[in-house]
Write an enzyme that holds these catalytic residues in place. Structure first.
Site: not given
Ligand code: GCO
Ligand code: MG
Length: 444
Positions: A200, A250
């Protein structure tokens, strides 16, 4: 009759108190003509503006009133189910609200909230946020003031932000973080790619895909945990003691892995670790608290008071990280901020690419007026976005500065927005799946 900000600025300019005479668009001039002496505006129309200027679907609600040139915008962006927010606004909230006056924001919020009987879901909350924020915009335009003035005024000049430093490998992340630090950022979120895996927050690192019993994106939790902790160690060593480090877990780990992760991150003195657990596992925050002192941020997935109330009132987190439109808009988020202040919890509103600039302006407004502001997530606006949303908050030396124009300070060029329609995709903006090597679907 009250003196609007515009009149004040004009007289200051006339008296030579301002170096540069302020300039106003025709829309602002018209807004400024609407004074308090006139009857409360009534809702004449509600429309939905959709666009995708930077690869993410953005949704904004526009409320038009019966008073000449008086309208407002509210963020209703729910990228993964964008097509459902529009009918929630057009088929349900619009008939409910047409003809009502715009001056009772709280009353409108509560009555819309209750009008579906079942509530607190992301589609309905986003639709409601579009209405709520548009009404705050209208009130600000009526008053000739930015919304932060209506909420009590600034308690800081500008808003400290964190930037996303990421990359496929450790050295890429370190180089990226150094670039942001050179730009003045004091806070960086660091994320590293996992070879052959769907990590992520960073580009995938090319490499051997783990042996998996399926051909879908794969994630190996134990490996990811070792690699991300290694990244934190390297970043603290390479970037020095002064920079504040953040990391987004995440919600991909098991509850016990999350406890371990937070505990093992202690030596790196994090600003915060984000989303160690999913909203389904909130009870485990107690274990994290009992086991370590790593600061914790949580809440971007929250839709319901039942989610944020216990974490705040039991002081189980350090930063509340709600996505304003997911929670129903500016009004409920302001209440969350105030609740959190009394429990020593600070704010870190969600500010990714899937928040429209109107939503970012609402974030920055709350950041400015809340004593317990912690940090703001920053995502840059590209040129296409800025051409559609004129008046976005501006970034300087790691600080976001709000636009000082009335309301949220943003004007939307609908012709430009129409040039950036939602692009076709198989899942309509929805997400695919991520699986463990054995094929189990995991939260992403
Ligand atoms: C963050 C978030 C985002 C989300 C996204 C989902 O902390 O910025 O985790 O990256 O994953 O907004 O659409
Ligand atoms: Mg986030």
């Amino acid at each position: 009759m009250s003196i609007g900000r515009r009149d004040l600025l004009k007289s200051m300019a006339g008296a030579g108190m301002l170096a540069v005479a302020p300039r106003f668009t025709e829309a602002e001039e018209q807004t400024a003509r609407v004074t308090r002496g006139m009857p409360a505006p009534r809702i004449k129309d509600i429309s939905v503006i959709e666009c995708e200027p930077d690869g993410v679907r953005l949704t904004v609600v526009k409320i038009t009133t019966d008073q000449d040139g008086l309208y407002g915008y509210g963020c209703a962006t729910f990228t993964q189910r964008a097509d459902l927010v529009k009918p929630a606004v057009e088929k349900y909230l619009k008939p409910f609200l047409l003809g009502k006056t715009t001056d009772r924001i709280e009353d409108i919020w509560q009555s819309c909230y209750d009008s579906s009987y079942w509530k607190n879901g992301p589609v309905l909350n986003n639709a409601l946020s579009g209405i709520d924020q548009a009404l705050w915009d209208i009130k600000g335009r009526q008053a000739g003031m930015p919304v932060y003035q209506l909420a009590g005024g600034k308690c800081r000049e500008a808003v400290d932000c964190y930037a996303h430093a990421s990359g496929p490998d450790f050295e890429d992340v370190v180089a990226n973080a150094k670039m942001y630090m050179a730009q003045g950022f004091r806070h960086v979120r660091v994320q590293v790619g996992l070879p052959g895996m769907a990590g992520y927050g960073s580009a995938e690192k090319a490499g051997q895909r783990p042996l998996a019993l399926h051909d879908k994106p794969v994630f190996d939790r134990e490996y990811a945990m070792r690699r991300e902790l290694k990244l934190l160690e390297i970043c603290r060593r390479e970037l020095g003691d002064e920079v504040q480090l953040l990391h987004d877990m995440h919600e991909r780990y098991t509850p016990n892995e999350a406890v371990q992760f937070c505990k093992q991150a202690e030596p790196y003195r994090m600003f915060f670790l984000e989303d160690p657990l999913s909203p389904e596992d909130l009870g485990y925050f107690r274990q994290i608290r009992q086991n370590c002192d790593t600061p914790i941020a949580m809440g971007e997935l929250f839709n319901s008071p039942h989610e944020w109330q216990p974490l705040i009132t039991e002081q189980l987190i350090d930063y509340i990280r709600v996505h304003l439109s997911e929670a129903g808009g500016f009004s409920p988020a302001r209440k969350i901020a105030i609740l959190a202040e009394f429990f020593g919890v600070r704010t870190a509103w969600h500010g990714p690419g899937d928040v429209s600039p109107v939503g970012h302006a609402a974030n920055v407004t709350l950041d400015l007026v809340s004593y317990n502001f912690g940090i703001q997530e920053y995502t840059p606006f590209n040129e296409r976005t800025k051409a559609i949303f004129r008046g976005c908050p501006e970034m300087k030396d790691g600080y976001f500065w709000i636009n000082e124009k009335p309301g949220w300070g943003i004007e939307i060029d609908e012709k430009e927005a129409a040039k950036a329609p939602f692009t076709a995709s198989r899942l309509n903006g929805g997400w695919g799946e991520v699986r463990l090597p054995d094929g189990t679907v995991i939260k992403q």
